[in-house]
Design a protein around this motif. Structure first.
Motif, PDB file in Angstrom:
ATOM      1  N   VAL A 214       0.824  -1.204   0.000  1.00  0.00           N
ATOM      2  CA  VAL A 214       0.000   0.000   0.000  1.00  0.00           C
ATOM      3  C   VAL A 214       0.862   1.258   0.000  1.00  0.00           C
ATOM      4  CG1 VAL A 214      -1.912  -1.139   1.188  1.00  0.00           C
ATOM      5  CG2 VAL A 214      -0.187   0.052   2.519  1.00  0.00           C
ATOM      6  N   GLU A 215       0.281   2.335  -0.487  1.00  0.00           N
ATOM      7  CA  GLU A 215       0.895   3.658  -0.409  1.00  0.00           C
ATOM      8  C   GLU A 215       0.173   4.419   0.686  1.00  0.00           C
ATOM      9  OE1 GLU A 215       1.453   7.752  -3.007  1.00  0.00           O
ATOM     10  OE2 GLU A 215       0.445   6.033  -3.914  1.00  0.00           O
ATOM     11  N   THR A 216       0.934   4.911   1.672  1.00  0.00           N
ATOM     12  CA  THR A 216       0.332   5.690   2.749  1.00  0.00           C
ATOM     13  C   THR A 216       0.760   7.143   2.612  1.00  0.00           C
ATOM     14  OG1 THR A 216       2.170   5.427   4.301  1.00  0.00           O
ATOM     15  CG2 THR A 216       0.503   3.677   4.261  1.00  0.00           C
ATOM     16  N   THR A 217       0.247   7.977   3.499  1.00  0.00           N
ATOM     17  CA  THR A 217       0.651   9.385   3.498  1.00  0.00           C
ATOM     18  C   THR A 217       2.100   9.544   3.945  1.00  0.00           C
ATOM     19  OG1 THR A 217      -0.312   9.584   5.702  1.00  0.00           O
ATOM     20  CG2 THR A 217      -1.666  10.313   3.843  1.00  0.00           C
ATOM     21  N   ALA A 218       2.700   8.496   4.530  1.00  0.00           N
ATOM     22  CA  ALA A 218       4.088   8.560   4.987  1.00  0.00           C
ATOM     23  C   ALA A 218       5.056   7.840   4.051  1.00  0.00           C
ATOM     24  CB  ALA A 218       4.204   7.971   6.388  1.00  0.00           C
ATOM     25  N   ASP A 219       4.671   6.669   3.528  1.00  0.00           N
ATOM     26  CA  ASP A 219       5.586   5.860   2.720  1.00  0.00           C
ATOM     27  C   ASP A 219       4.829   4.733   2.023  1.00  0.00           C
ATOM     28  OD1 ASP A 219       4.935   4.229   4.833  1.00  0.00           O
ATOM     29  OD2 ASP A 219       6.969   3.952   5.552  1.00  0.00           O
ATOM     30  N   HIS A 220       5.588   3.861   1.352  1.00  0.00           N
ATOM     31  CA  HIS A 220       5.036   2.625   0.796  1.00  0.00           C
ATOM     32  C   HIS A 220       5.383   1.508   1.773  1.00  0.00           C
ATOM     33  CE1 HIS A 220       4.973   5.040  -2.852  1.00  0.00           C
ATOM     34  NE2 HIS A 220       4.129   4.145  -3.349  1.00  0.00           N
ATOM     35  N   ARG A 221       4.448   0.603   2.015  1.00  0.00           N
ATOM     36  CA  ARG A 221       4.680  -0.449   2.997  1.00  0.00           C
ATOM     37  C   ARG A 221       3.835  -1.672   2.693  1.00  0.00           C
ATOM     38  NH1 ARG A 221       3.045   1.415   8.584  1.00  0.00           N
ATOM     39  NH2 ARG A 221       4.103   3.287   7.951  1.00  0.00           N
ATOM     40  N   ILE A 222       4.120  -2.745   3.438  1.00  0.00           N
ATOM     41  CA  ILE A 222       3.332  -3.969   3.356  1.00  0.00           C
ATOM     42  C   ILE A 222       2.575  -4.115   4.660  1.00  0.00           C
ATOM     43  CG2 ILE A 222       3.420  -6.479   3.201  1.00  0.00           C
ATOM     44  CD1 ILE A 222       5.882  -6.166   1.421  1.00  0.00           C
ATOM     45  N   GLU A 223       1.278  -4.326   4.551  1.00  0.00           N
ATOM     46  CA  GLU A 223       0.418  -4.552   5.711  1.00  0.00           C
ATOM     47  C   GLU A 223      -0.174  -5.958   5.606  1.00  0.00           C
ATOM     48  OE1 GLU A 223      -0.208  -2.590   8.361  1.00  0.00           O
ATOM     49  OE2 GLU A 223       1.034  -0.955   7.623  1.00  0.00           O
ATOM     50  N   PHE A 224      -0.427  -6.581   6.751  1.00  0.00           N
ATOM     51  CA  PHE A 224      -0.942  -7.946   6.793  1.00  0.00           C
ATOM     52  C   PHE A 224      -2.381  -7.963   7.292  1.00  0.00           C
ATOM     53  CE2 PHE A 224       3.643  -8.194   7.307  1.00  0.00           C
ATOM     54  CZ  PHE A 224       3.973  -9.081   6.287  1.00  0.00           C
ATOM     55  N   PHE A 225      -3.192  -8.863   6.706  1.00  0.00           N
ATOM     56  CA  PHE A 225      -4.606  -8.965   7.050  1.00  0.00           C
ATOM     57  C   PHE A 225      -5.040 -10.424   7.059  1.00  0.00           C
ATOM     58  CE2 PHE A 225      -3.895  -4.960   4.838  1.00  0.00           C
ATOM     59  CZ  PHE A 225      -4.389  -4.059   5.765  1.00  0.00           C
ATOM     60  N   HIS A 226      -6.121 -10.711   7.778  1.00  0.00           N
ATOM     61  CA  HIS A 226      -6.732 -12.043   7.830  1.00  0.00           C
ATOM     62  C   HIS A 226      -8.179 -11.874   7.398  1.00  0.00           C
ATOM     63  CE1 HIS A 226      -7.054 -16.186   9.163  1.00  0.00           C
ATOM     64  NE2 HIS A 226      -8.161 -15.876   9.803  1.00  0.00           N
ATOM     65  N   TRP A 227      -8.484 -12.291   6.174  1.00  0.00           N
ATOM     66  CA  TRP A 227      -9.780 -12.036   5.577  1.00  0.00           C
ATOM     67  C   TRP A 227     -10.478 -13.318   5.157  1.00  0.00           C
ATOM     68  CZ3 TRP A 227      -7.356  -8.121   1.718  1.00  0.00           C
ATOM     69  CH2 TRP A 227      -7.245  -6.874   2.316  1.00  0.00           C
ATOM     70  N   GLN A 228     -11.809 -13.204   4.982  1.00  0.00           N
ATOM     71  CA  GLN A 228     -12.566 -14.292   4.373  1.00  0.00           C
ATOM     72  C   GLN A 228     -12.247 -14.322   2.883  1.00  0.00           C
ATOM     73  OE1 GLN A 228     -16.708 -13.845   5.199  1.00  0.00           O
ATOM     74  NE2 GLN A 228     -16.489 -14.537   7.305  1.00  0.00           N
ATOM     75  N   VAL A 229     -12.096 -15.515   2.343  1.00  0.00           N
ATOM     76  CA  VAL A 229     -11.682 -15.676   0.957  1.00  0.00           C
ATOM     77  C   VAL A 229     -12.704 -15.094  -0.018  1.00  0.00           C
ATOM     78  CG1 VAL A 229     -11.123 -17.389  -0.824  1.00  0.00           C
ATOM     79  CG2 VAL A 229     -10.310 -17.704   1.510  1.00  0.00           C
ATOM     80  N   ASP A 230     -13.986 -15.238   0.275  1.00  0.00           N
ATOM     81  CA  ASP A 230     -15.005 -14.785  -0.670  1.00  0.00           C
ATOM     82  C   ASP A 230     -15.223 -13.275  -0.690  1.00  0.00           C
ATOM     83  OD1 ASP A 230     -16.125 -14.753   1.828  1.00  0.00           O
ATOM     84  OD2 ASP A 230     -18.002 -15.707   1.263  1.00  0.00           O
ATOM     85  N   GLY A 231     -14.641 -12.521   0.240  1.00  0.00           N
ATOM     86  CA  GLY A 231     -14.853 -11.084   0.264  1.00  0.00           C
ATOM     87  C   GLY A 231     -13.583 -10.272   0.142  1.00  0.00           C
TER      88      GLY A 231
END
Length: 99
Positions: free
Chosen positions: A31-48
């Protein structure tokens, strides 16, 4: 008869619980944030995944010093945690990112 019905009910509910756990997966997003580019981690349902990915824009994340928050401006790419990014900059950042 009652015990058979009770046993069947317990088995059906345990199967449904296992099915709901299988439908979630870990993802990483470049993702691109207002501060820098970074990698963020998430745990999501596959269908959404696509819907949740679209909701990331304007979400607050912490910067490196943890006292200042930044906002996500753009989601460049998301991928399952065990798969590589297609974007070269994301792959380079992913290689040095601690887990």
């Amino acid at each position: 008869m009652k015990w058979t019905l009770l046993l069947a009910l317990v088995l059906v509910s345990s199967v449904q619980a296992v099915e709901s756990e299988v439908k979630k997966q870990d993802y990483k997003c470049y993702v691109e944030t207002t501060a820098d580019h970074r990698i963020e981690f998430f745990h999501w349902q596959v269908d959404g995944v696509q819907k949740l990915q679209n909701k990331l824009v304007a979400m607050q994340v912490y910067t490196k010093n943890r006292h200042v928050r930044a906002y996500i401006k753009d989601v460049i790419e998301c991928a399952p945690l065990d798969e590589p990014f297609k974007n070269a900059k994301a792959r380079a950042l992913d290689e040095i990112k601690p887990r």
